[in-house]
Design a protein around this motif. Structure first.
Motif, PDB file in Angstrom:
ATOM      1  N   LEU A  44     -14.639  25.504  78.295  1.00  0.00           N
ATOM      2  CA  LEU A  44     -13.691  24.665  79.030  1.00  0.00           C
ATOM      3  C   LEU A  44     -12.552  25.500  79.619  1.00  0.00           C
ATOM      4  O   LEU A  44     -12.121  25.256  80.746  1.00  0.00           O
ATOM      5  CB  LEU A  44     -13.113  23.578  78.125  1.00  0.00           C
ATOM      6  CG  LEU A  44     -13.938  22.312  77.989  1.00  0.00           C
ATOM      7  CD1 LEU A  44     -13.277  21.349  77.011  1.00  0.00           C
ATOM      8  CD2 LEU A  44     -14.163  21.633  79.315  1.00  0.00           C
ATOM      9  N   SER A  45     -12.103  26.478  78.881  1.00  0.00           N
ATOM     10  CA  SER A  45     -10.974  27.284  79.354  1.00  0.00           C
ATOM     11  C   SER A  45     -11.387  28.340  80.377  1.00  0.00           C
ATOM     12  O   SER A  45     -10.635  28.650  81.288  1.00  0.00           O
ATOM     13  CB  SER A  45     -10.284  27.951  78.171  1.00  0.00           C
ATOM     14  OG  SER A  45     -11.193  28.797  77.510  1.00  0.00           O
ATOM     15  N   SER A  46     -12.592  28.873  80.232  1.00  0.00           N
ATOM     16  CA  SER A  46     -13.008  29.963  81.119  1.00  0.00           C
ATOM     17  C   SER A  46     -13.890  29.509  82.272  1.00  0.00           C
ATOM     18  O   SER A  46     -14.357  30.328  83.038  1.00  0.00           O
ATOM     19  CB  SER A  46     -13.735  31.035  80.310  1.00  0.00           C
ATOM     20  OG  SER A  46     -14.926  30.499  79.770  1.00  0.00           O
ATOM     21  N   GLY A  47     -14.129  28.252  82.392  1.00  0.00           N
ATOM     22  CA  GLY A  47     -14.982  27.758  83.472  1.00  0.00           C
ATOM     23  C   GLY A  47     -16.327  27.336  82.930  1.00  0.00           C
ATOM     24  O   GLY A  47     -17.126  28.162  82.533  1.00  0.00           O
ATOM     25  N   ILE A  48     -16.540  26.051  82.913  1.00  0.00           N
ATOM     26  CA  ILE A  48     -17.730  25.488  82.268  1.00  0.00           C
ATOM     27  C   ILE A  48     -19.015  25.783  83.039  1.00  0.00           C
ATOM     28  O   ILE A  48     -20.099  25.801  82.477  1.00  0.00           O
ATOM     29  CB  ILE A  48     -17.550  23.982  82.057  1.00  0.00           C
ATOM     30  CG1 ILE A  48     -18.583  23.464  81.066  1.00  0.00           C
ATOM     31  CG2 ILE A  48     -17.634  23.231  83.358  1.00  0.00           C
ATOM     32  CD1 ILE A  48     -18.268  22.108  80.537  1.00  0.00           C
ATOM     33  N   LEU A  49     -18.885  26.055  84.335  1.00  0.00           N
ATOM     34  CA  LEU A  49     -20.084  26.268  85.144  1.00  0.00           C
ATOM     35  C   LEU A  49     -20.809  27.559  84.802  1.00  0.00           C
ATOM     36  O   LEU A  49     -21.976  27.715  85.136  1.00  0.00           O
ATOM     37  CB  LEU A  49     -19.722  26.252  86.631  1.00  0.00           C
ATOM     38  CG  LEU A  49     -19.247  24.905  87.169  1.00  0.00           C
ATOM     39  CD1 LEU A  49     -18.864  25.027  88.636  1.00  0.00           C
ATOM     40  CD2 LEU A  49     -20.309  23.846  86.978  1.00  0.00           C
ATOM     41  N   SER A  50     -20.144  28.463  84.106  1.00  0.00           N
ATOM     42  CA  SER A  50     -20.780  29.741  83.798  1.00  0.00           C
ATOM     43  C   SER A  50     -21.934  29.597  82.809  1.00  0.00           C
ATOM     44  O   SER A  50     -22.854  30.400  82.811  1.00  0.00           O
ATOM     45  CB  SER A  50     -19.739  30.723  83.250  1.00  0.00           C
ATOM     46  OG  SER A  50     -19.241  30.235  82.021  1.00  0.00           O
ATOM     47  N   ASP A  51     -21.894  28.585  81.962  1.00  0.00           N
ATOM     48  CA  ASP A  51     -22.924  28.458  80.925  1.00  0.00           C
ATOM     49  C   ASP A  51     -23.550  27.071  80.902  1.00  0.00           C
ATOM     50  O   ASP A  51     -24.095  26.651  79.889  1.00  0.00           O
ATOM     51  CB  ASP A  51     -22.322  28.789  79.568  1.00  0.00           C
ATOM     52  CG  ASP A  51     -23.333  29.382  78.612  1.00  0.00           C
ATOM     53  OD1 ASP A  51     -24.381  29.861  79.087  1.00  0.00           O
ATOM     54  OD2 ASP A  51     -23.092  29.364  77.397  1.00  0.00           O
ATOM     55  N   VAL A  52     -23.486  26.358  82.016  1.00  0.00           N
ATOM     56  CA  VAL A  52     -23.990  24.986  82.042  1.00  0.00           C
ATOM     57  C   VAL A  52     -25.509  24.942  81.881  1.00  0.00           C
ATOM     58  O   VAL A  52     -26.038  24.008  81.279  1.00  0.00           O
ATOM     59  CB  VAL A  52     -23.521  24.246  83.315  1.00  0.00           C
ATOM     60  CG1 VAL A  52     -24.282  24.701  84.550  1.00  0.00           C
ATOM     61  CG2 VAL A  52     -23.644  22.750  83.145  1.00  0.00           C
TER      62      VAL A  52
END
Length: 129
Positions: A44-52
């Motif tokens: 959530l803090s680092s960008g959720i799209l990276s590991d979706v």
């Protein structure tokens, strides 16, 4: 005096093994769920799209594990037709692979997977009659 052969009958041994496998399936579902929630909160803090994609794969795997749990539980109780539940779990597993391939935009194996789902759906239809 209880006969040793009666105490350790094949049915009792299969039932015991089945309950051990059920425990492993529950444990696997709990671990996968906890890991997926942890990954979601962490990303959530680092960008959720990276590991979706990984979270989607984990969520679909949880569904497969739960379907396997349900089929084994039904088999152990002797209710219903256990082969139907195994085919259902197989369909869920193949649909999981189709969904993952669609999101990864990799369609090289897609026709074979769709054909597999069609065959499994036909088998499921025949079993349900």
């Amino acid at each position: 005096m209880v006969n040793l052969k009666d105490r350790f009958s094949e049915a009792k041994i299969l039932r015991a093994i089945g309950y051990v496998v059920l425990a492993f399936l529950i444990f696997a579902a709990i671990l996968l769920t906890a890991y997926t929630v942890y990954t979601f909160v962490d990303k959530l803090s680092s960008g959720i799209l990276s590991d979706v994609n990984q979270m989607r794969a984990n969520a679909l795997t949880i569904i497969v594990v739960l379907e396997l749990y349900e089929s084994l539980k039904t088999f152990l109780t002797g209710k219903g037709r256990s082969l139907t539940y195994v085919v259902d779990a197989s369909i869920v597993l193949v649909v999981r692979e189709i969904i993952l391939q669609l999101f990864q935009k990799s369609t090289s194996e897609l026709p074979y997977l769709v054909l597999t789902v069609g065959v499994l759906a036909g088998v499921r239809y025949v079993l349900s009659r």
